[in-house]
Design a protein around this motif. Structure first.
Motif, PDB file in Angstrom:
ATOM      1  N   VAL A 188       0.816  -1.214   0.000  1.00 21.92           N
ATOM      2  CA  VAL A 188       0.000   0.000   0.000  1.00 21.92           C
ATOM      3  C   VAL A 188       0.852   1.269   0.000  1.00 21.92           C
ATOM      4  O   VAL A 188       0.742   2.096  -0.911  1.00 21.92           O
ATOM      5  N   ALA A 189       1.693   1.455   1.000  1.00 22.20           N
ATOM      6  CA  ALA A 189       2.415   2.730   1.115  1.00 22.20           C
ATOM      7  C   ALA A 189       3.411   2.919  -0.026  1.00 22.20           C
ATOM      8  O   ALA A 189       3.408   3.959  -0.702  1.00 22.20           O
ATOM      9  N   GLN A 195      -2.263  -3.772  -1.785  1.00 20.09           N
ATOM     10  CA  GLN A 195      -2.656  -4.657  -0.684  1.00 20.09           C
ATOM     11  C   GLN A 195      -1.412  -5.123   0.052  1.00 20.09           C
ATOM     12  O   GLN A 195      -0.437  -5.553  -0.567  1.00 20.09           O
ATOM     13  N   ASP A 196      -1.441  -5.039   1.378  1.00 21.24           N
ATOM     14  CA  ASP A 196      -0.308  -5.497   2.182  1.00 21.24           C
ATOM     15  C   ASP A 196      -0.438  -6.958   2.589  1.00 21.24           C
ATOM     16  O   ASP A 196       0.563  -7.643   2.776  1.00 21.24           O
ATOM     17  N   GLU A 197      -1.679  -7.430   2.751  1.00 18.46           N
ATOM     18  CA  GLU A 197      -1.879  -8.794   3.214  1.00 18.46           C
ATOM     19  C   GLU A 197      -1.494  -9.798   2.123  1.00 18.46           C
ATOM     20  O   GLU A 197      -1.571  -9.500   0.935  1.00 18.46           O
ATOM     21  N   LEU A 237       5.219  -1.707  14.337  1.00 16.59           N
ATOM     22  CA  LEU A 237       4.524  -2.219  13.157  1.00 16.59           C
ATOM     23  C   LEU A 237       4.487  -3.736  13.226  1.00 16.59           C
ATOM     24  O   LEU A 237       5.535  -4.391  13.229  1.00 16.59           O
ATOM     25  N   THR A 282       0.367  -1.406  15.249  1.00 17.88           N
ATOM     26  CA  THR A 282      -0.537  -1.347  14.105  1.00 17.88           C
ATOM     27  C   THR A 282       0.046  -2.149  12.962  1.00 17.88           C
ATOM     28  O   THR A 282       1.261  -2.339  12.881  1.00 17.88           O
ATOM     29  N   ASN A 283      -0.817  -2.609  12.062  1.00 15.79           N
ATOM     30  CA  ASN A 283      -0.342  -3.290  10.858  1.00 15.79           C
ATOM     31  C   ASN A 283      -0.306  -2.346   9.663  1.00 15.79           C
ATOM     32  O   ASN A 283      -0.096  -2.774   8.531  1.00 15.79           O
ATOM     33  N   ASN A 284      -0.494  -1.045   9.923  1.00 15.82           N
ATOM     34  CA  ASN A 284      -0.557  -0.058   8.842  1.00 15.82           C
ATOM     35  C   ASN A 284       0.560   0.958   9.002  1.00 15.82           C
ATOM     36  O   ASN A 284       0.625   1.682  10.006  1.00 15.82           O
ATOM     37  N   ILE A 285       1.437   1.036   8.006  1.00 18.71           N
ATOM     38  CA  ILE A 285       2.611   1.900   8.117  1.00 18.71           C
ATOM     39  C   ILE A 285       2.234   3.382   8.076  1.00 18.71           C
ATOM     40  O   ILE A 285       2.924   4.225   8.661  1.00 18.71           O
ATOM     41  N   MET A 286       1.121   3.728   7.420  1.00 11.57           N
ATOM     42  CA  MET A 286       0.661   5.117   7.427  1.00 11.57           C
ATOM     43  C   MET A 286       0.317   5.545   8.846  1.00 11.57           C
ATOM     44  O   MET A 286       0.694   6.637   9.299  1.00 11.57           O
ATOM     45  N   SER A 287      -0.407   4.678   9.573  1.00  5.40           N
ATOM     46  CA  SER A 287      -0.774   4.983  10.954  1.00  5.40           C
ATOM     47  C   SER A 287       0.461   5.059  11.840  1.00  5.40           C
ATOM     48  O   SER A 287       0.536   5.892  12.759  1.00  5.40           O
TER      49      SER A 287
END
Length: 302
Positions: A104-105, A132-134, A195, A223-228
C-alpha cells in the motif's frame, strides 16, 4: 470440432468469472451478455466433464476442481499471449493488460510513479494497479506480478529479490533529547509504536561493524498499517522503526530524527513474484526492468 482458439476463449471467460466471483461481473468486463458468459462456463464444464463452480441466485464459488483448473488455465492463456506477442504483429510495441499487486504505502508513492511512467511510455499496455499489504492467493486474484515487502508465502511462484529496505529508529526531537549519545541497549525507556508483524518486544539493531544489540520496547501502540505508524511517530506518541524511503521528507524537515545514527534495524527484502512460464509476456519483462531502474532512485533502497 472447436478450434484451439475457441478453447482458449472459454478458459479466458472462466478465469474472468473466477476473478470477479460472478458471471455478471465477468460478462461486463468482457463486453458480452450474462447469458453468453454463463453458456461458456457451462460449455467448458461439459467439455471437461467436471463441475467448476457452484452457483446460487446470489453467489458463485469455485469447486476444488475449479481452483485446480484456474492455475493451469492461467498458465495456458499467459503462454499463448506471450507467443502471440512474440510472433504476431509489431514486435516493437508492447500491448495488453498488466495486473499488479503492490504494497500500500510504497505502491501509493514511489512505485505508482514508476507504473504511471511505464504506461505513459507504452500506451497500448493497460495497468491494473491493486494495493494490498496482506498475503494474496495468487491464482485466485489473477495478477501478473506481486510486489511484496518481506517473504512471499507461496512456493509455487518464481520469486526474485528486487532490493532491500533500509530501516531506522526515529522519533520527534523531544524523544531524541532523551536518548542523545546513548547506545540502543543502554537507552532509558522511551515510548514506542510498532509495526506488526515486523516488531515485537525486542528490536535487533546492527552497526556498520556487524555488532548487534537489542532495543527493548514496550509499545504504546501497535498497528499493521505503516501510514498509521508514521502518523503516530510524528505526533510524538513514540519512537518507531520506519523505512528511510517513507520518512525522507520528515527527516529533512527535522520533524523526525534518526535516534541511533550508527545503528539500523534489519533490512526487509522487496520481492517480485510471478507464475512460472516458459514464455513471459514482454510487457511483464519490460515492467520489471522499469522497476529495477526506478528503485535505484528511491531513498533508502539498497
Amino acid at each position: 470440432m472447436s478450434k484451439p482458439l475457441d478453447r482458449l476463449a472459454l478458459l479466458e471467460t472462466f478465469i474472468r468469472i473466477a476473478e470477479k466471483g460472478s458471471i455478471s461481473g465477468a460478462a461486463r468486463d468482457l463486453g458480452m451478455s450474462q447469458g453468453s458468459a454463463s453458456r461458456q462456463l457451462k460449455d467448458l464444464e461439459e467439455r471437461l466433464g467436471v463441475q467448476l463452480a457452484r452457483r446460487t441466485t446470489h453467489s458463485l464459488a469455485l469447486t476444488e476442481t475449479g481452483f485446480a483448473l484456474l492455475k493451469d488455465a492461467r498458465e495456458l492463456v499467459t503462454g499463448w499471449n506471450a507467443l502471440e506477442e512474440q510472433y504476431a504483429g509489431d514486435t516493437e510495441i508492447l500491448r495488453g493488460p498488466l495486473r499488479i499487486v503492490a504494497p500500500v504505502a510504497l505502491g501509493q508513492l514511489h512505485l505508482a510513479d514508476i507504473a504511471i511512467g511505464f504506461q505513459a511510455s507504452h500506451p497500448e499496455v493497460t495497468v491494473n494497479w491493486h494495493l494490498q499489504d496482506e498475503p494474496i492467493r495468487f491464482a485466485e486474484i489473477g495478477c501478473d506480478l506481486w510486489i511484496k515487502i518481506g517473504p512471499v508465502p507461496d512456493d509455487t511462484l518464481i520469486v526474485r529479490r528486487l532490493g532491500q529496505v533500509e530501516r531506522m529508529v526515529v522519533g520527534t526531537p523531544s524523544i531524541a533529547e532523551q536518548v542523545r549519545h546513548a547506545r540502543p541497549d543502554e537507552t532509558p525507556e522511551i515510548p514506542f509504536v510498532t509495526l506488526t508483524p515486523f516488531e515485537g518486544a525486542k528490536i535487533r539493531l546492527s552497526d556498520p561493524d556487524g555488532d548487534q544489540c537489542d532495543l527493548k520496547v514496550t509499545a504504546k501502540l501497535s498497528t499493521n498499517n505503516i501510514m498509521s505508524l508514521k502518523h503516530a511517530a510524528l505526533s510524538g506518541l513514540g519512537a518507531a522503526v520506519l523505512p528511510r524511503w517513507f520518512i525522507a521528507g520528515a527527516l529533512g524537515s527535522g520533524e523526525l530524527v534518526d535516534l541511533f545514527p550508527e545503528w539500523r534495524a534489519a533490512t526487509l527484502d522487496v520481492n517480485l513474484a510471478y507464475l512460472p512460464a516458459r514464455h513471459q509476456p514482454r510487457r511483464l519483462t519490460a515492467f520489471v526492468d522499469a522497476l529495477e531502474g526506478g528503485l535505484q532512485n528511491i531513498p533508502g533502497m539498497i
